[in-house]
Structure formats: structure tokens, C-alpha cells
Design an enzyme around this catalytic site. Structure first.
Site, mmCIF file in Angstrom:
data_model
loop_
_atom_site.group_PDB
_atom_site.id
_atom_site.type_symbol
_atom_site.label_atom_id
_atom_site.label_comp_id
_atom_site.label_asym_id
_atom_site.label_seq_id
_atom_site.Cartn_x
_atom_site.Cartn_y
_atom_site.Cartn_z
ATOM 1 N N SER A 1 0.836 -1.201 0.000
ATOM 2 C CA SER A 1 0.000 0.000 0.000
ATOM 3 C C SER A 1 0.878 1.262 0.000
ATOM 4 O O SER A 1 1.697 1.436 -0.890
ATOM 5 C CB SER A 1 -0.951 -0.027 1.203
ATOM 6 O OG SER A 1 -2.006 0.883 1.043
ATOM 7 N N ASP B 1 -9.520 -6.104 -4.508
ATOM 8 C CA ASP B 1 -9.073 -4.923 -3.758
ATOM 9 C C ASP B 1 -10.057 -3.772 -3.965
ATOM 10 O O ASP B 1 -10.286 -3.332 -5.089
ATOM 11 C CB ASP B 1 -7.676 -4.506 -4.245
ATOM 12 C CG ASP B 1 -7.015 -3.467 -3.339
ATOM 13 O OD1 ASP B 1 -7.739 -2.758 -2.614
ATOM 14 O OD2 ASP B 1 -5.776 -3.378 -3.357
ATOM 15 N N HIS C 1 -7.551 -5.843 -0.283
ATOM 16 C CA HIS C 1 -6.366 -4.994 -0.145
ATOM 17 C C HIS C 1 -5.412 -5.524 0.923
ATOM 18 O O HIS C 1 -4.199 -5.358 0.800
ATOM 19 C CB HIS C 1 -6.808 -3.571 0.206
ATOM 20 C CG HIS C 1 -5.692 -2.581 0.219
ATOM 21 N ND1 HIS C 1 -5.003 -2.215 -0.917
ATOM 22 C CD2 HIS C 1 -5.127 -1.868 1.236
ATOM 23 C CE1 HIS C 1 -4.062 -1.329 -0.609
ATOM 24 N NE2 HIS C 1 -4.129 -1.100 0.688
#
Length: 337
Positions: A148, A278, A306
Site C-alpha cells: 500500500s 481490492d 487490499h
């Protein structure tokens, strides 16, 4: 019954009751303390040791296991509002003789938080380079992993300090434009239009908002008790002002597409892992990276959101190990040729 025997049972019963009562009290009254104890215990069980490193007046907090050896060390960069312990679920499935380093990102957990610090993606990459130099991790090229926000930083790091790393793993990285808006991006647009941008879905302030965030980040539906949700919120609330400032910094034009702007400069063999479902960062970003980085290996995980690190830790650990083994085999073939 003999009085001494009766006393022995009373003492034994009391000894057992104390930790049980302490656990129940912590669960009901101080769930955040229980969460901290949980991470402390898990670190000890996996052999991860916490250390601090200083660069001038700046302090980095990190955990590590193993020593540098013939195989590359692995440095792991966590995501927005997380901390070094988020990697424990993957550490569990990695060999104990690998040298692993998990660092708290700038401003997070035990690493220095300063109002004067540059929290842009480029600024964070510079800080991580300072950390790498502090612990002399770059004596030999290492494998860099980021997820991320940490994936955005890892990609920029690989572009700006190519001599430091031998290979790269990006897990659902931020910093890429997308042709398809994710659920999270749509939510942000709605909040901007209603001028409620302070209610960022990734910065929960109540157990209900925490439950919503977990649903947003995960395809797998975890059944989390209300008390644990409260504990997770209690741990985060003191940091929420910082998280808002950080989010606005990394969502700013200077950082929003940092990885995209730097991906053509990435020369190290790269692995991209992305959850197909995601809802935070659309999976189409994987193809963007695969088309721009020459030696890129792409893996799309079915039935995964995610939070790849939490949802599919064993699979992720295996993919990283297989990638490193492939690179090692290729290096040996080149030497023999």
C-alpha cells in the site's frame, strides 16, 4: 480433608484465577492493552526482537530476526496507519535463517513523529534510506518489500537508490493512476463533494467505523468481537490527527502518483502481488506496473482484497520465497554461462 491439603487447593485455585480474571478484565475494560500484549507475545514467539536506530536526532524503531548471510536481507515497509507488527502474519511462514527487518514508517509507532518532517512519498523514501544506512543494511543489496503506502515508498526507493536493492516486491502499492475507480476512491469523491473530507474511511473513530474499514480492506469477512473493535479504535484514536495530516500529504499532487512517475526508473527484478477484489486500490494497477518495469512478475490473488498480508499470509510468503529462489537460480545460471 486435611487443612494443609485444603490450603493447597485454595492457593492453586487462586493462582489460576488471577491470570484468568486479569485476562477478562483486560478484554472488557482495556481491550487496547490486550492488543498490545498480543503483538508482544507474537513477536517473542516468532523470535522478532525490537531495536532502535538513531540518525542525528531522529529515531527509528524496528524489529528483526536472523543475521545477514549469503541470501539477501529482507526489509519490509508497512502501509498507512499500520506498524511493523503487521508483517508478523507473513514472518510466521518465512525461514528463521532469513535476515528480516520490519521498520515503523516515519511518524508511526516507535519512529519519530515531527511536525516539521516531510511525509511526502519522496520524503519518506529519504528517511528509509537514512534508516538503511544507520543499520548498514546496504552493505550488500537487499530485497525490499512494501505494501500500500509502503509499496509506493518502496517503488520510489528502488528508483532513487538502485544500488541498495537486488530485488523488489510490491503488494497492492499506492501511487498509481487507475482507469477504474475503487470503492474507496468513490467514497473519497463523495466526501469531497459533501465537504466531509475529515471523515476518511481509513481513519476510524468508532467501533462501527472500524468494522466498515475492515470490510473495505478485506475480501474475507472476519468476525471481530465488539470489544476487539473498540480496542483497535482506542489504539488508533490518539494518532488520528497525524493520520489525517499524513493522508492529505500522500494524497496531494506531489505524492499521489509518485510510483507511476518513478516506475520507469526501476531496474531491479520486481514482483507485484495484488488482491483481485481490492476495494482500496484497483487491481488494474498491477498491469500498469507490469507494462512499465522490464523484469516484472505479476501475481493476482483470487478471493483477496487490499489486506493481502492478513488475508493470504502463507501464499504471500511462498510467492516471495519462490521469487527469491528464481532470481538465485538465474544468477547461478549466468555465472556458469
Amino acid at each position: 480433608m486435611d487443612l494443609d491439603v485444603l490450603n493447597m487447593f485454595v492457593i492453586a485455585g487462586g493462582t489460576l484465577a488471577i491470570p484468568i480474571l486479569a485476562f477478562v478484565a483486560s478484554f472488557l475494560l482495556w481491550p487496547s492493552a490486550l492488543i498490545r500484549i498480543y503483538y508482544w507475545y507474537w513477536r517473542r514467539a516468532l523470535g522478532m526482537q525490537v531495536r532502535y536506530a538513531n540518525y542525528d536526532d531522529y529515531q527509528f524503531c524496528y524489529s528483526y530476526r536472523g543475521r545477514p548471510g549469503y541470501r539477501p536481507s529482507i526489509l519490509m515497509l508497512h502501509g498507512f496507519s499500520a506498524h511493523k507488527d503487521m508483517w508478523l502474519s507473513i514472518v510466521k511462514f518465512l525461514p528463521k535463517n532469513l535476515h528480516l527487518v520490519c521498520v515503523d514508517m516515519p511518524g508511526h509507532e516507535g519512529t519519530t513523529r515531527s511536525a516539521l518532517d516531510d511525509y511526502s512519498i519522496s520524503g519518506q523514501a529519504k528517511r528509509i534510506h537514512q534508516f538503511v544506512e544507520c543499520i548498514k543494511l546496504n552493505r550488500k543489496p537487499f530485497h525490499l518489500v512494501g505494501t500500500s503506502m509502503g509499496g509506493n515508498v518502496a517503488g520510489v526507493y528502488a528508483a532513487q537508490y538502485p544500488e541498495d536493492i537486488c530485488s523488489l516486491t510490491l503488494i497492492c502499492p499506492a501511487g498509481l493512476p487507475s482507469t477504474t475507480d475503487s470503492k474507496f476512491i468513490k467514497q473519497l469523491r463523495e466526501l469531497q463533494e459533501s465537504e466531509r473530507i475529515d471523515r476518511i474511511p481509513l481513519i476510524p473513530s468508532t467501533p462501527e467505523e472500524m468494522a466498515d474499514m475492515l470490510k473495505l480492506c478485506s475480501y474475507v469477512r472476519f468476525k471481530v468481537p465488539q470489544q476487539i473493535l473498540q480496542g483497535l479504535v482506542d489504539v488508533r484514536i490518539p494518532h488520528n490527527d497525524f493520520y489525517r495530516k499524513l493522508f492529505l500529504e500522500i494524497a496531494d499532487e506531489k505524492s499521489r502518483h509518485s510510483l507511476h512517475e518513478n516506475m520507469s526508473k526501476i531496474k531491479a527484478p520486481t514482483q507485484v502481488i495484488w488482491g483481485k477484489q481490492d476495494q482500496v486500490l484497483d487491481v488494474s494497477g498491477a498491469s500498469v506496473l507490469a507494462s512499465a518495469i522490464p523484469d516484472c512478475h505479476m501475481y493476482i490473488l483470487e478471493n483477496c482484497g487490499h489486506s493481502v498480508v492478513v488475508e493470504r499470509p502463507r501464499k504471500t510468503a511462498n510467492l516471495i520465497l519462490e521469487f527469491l529462489a528464481l532470481l538465485h537460480s538465474m544468477d547461478n545460471n549466468k555465472k556458469q554461462a
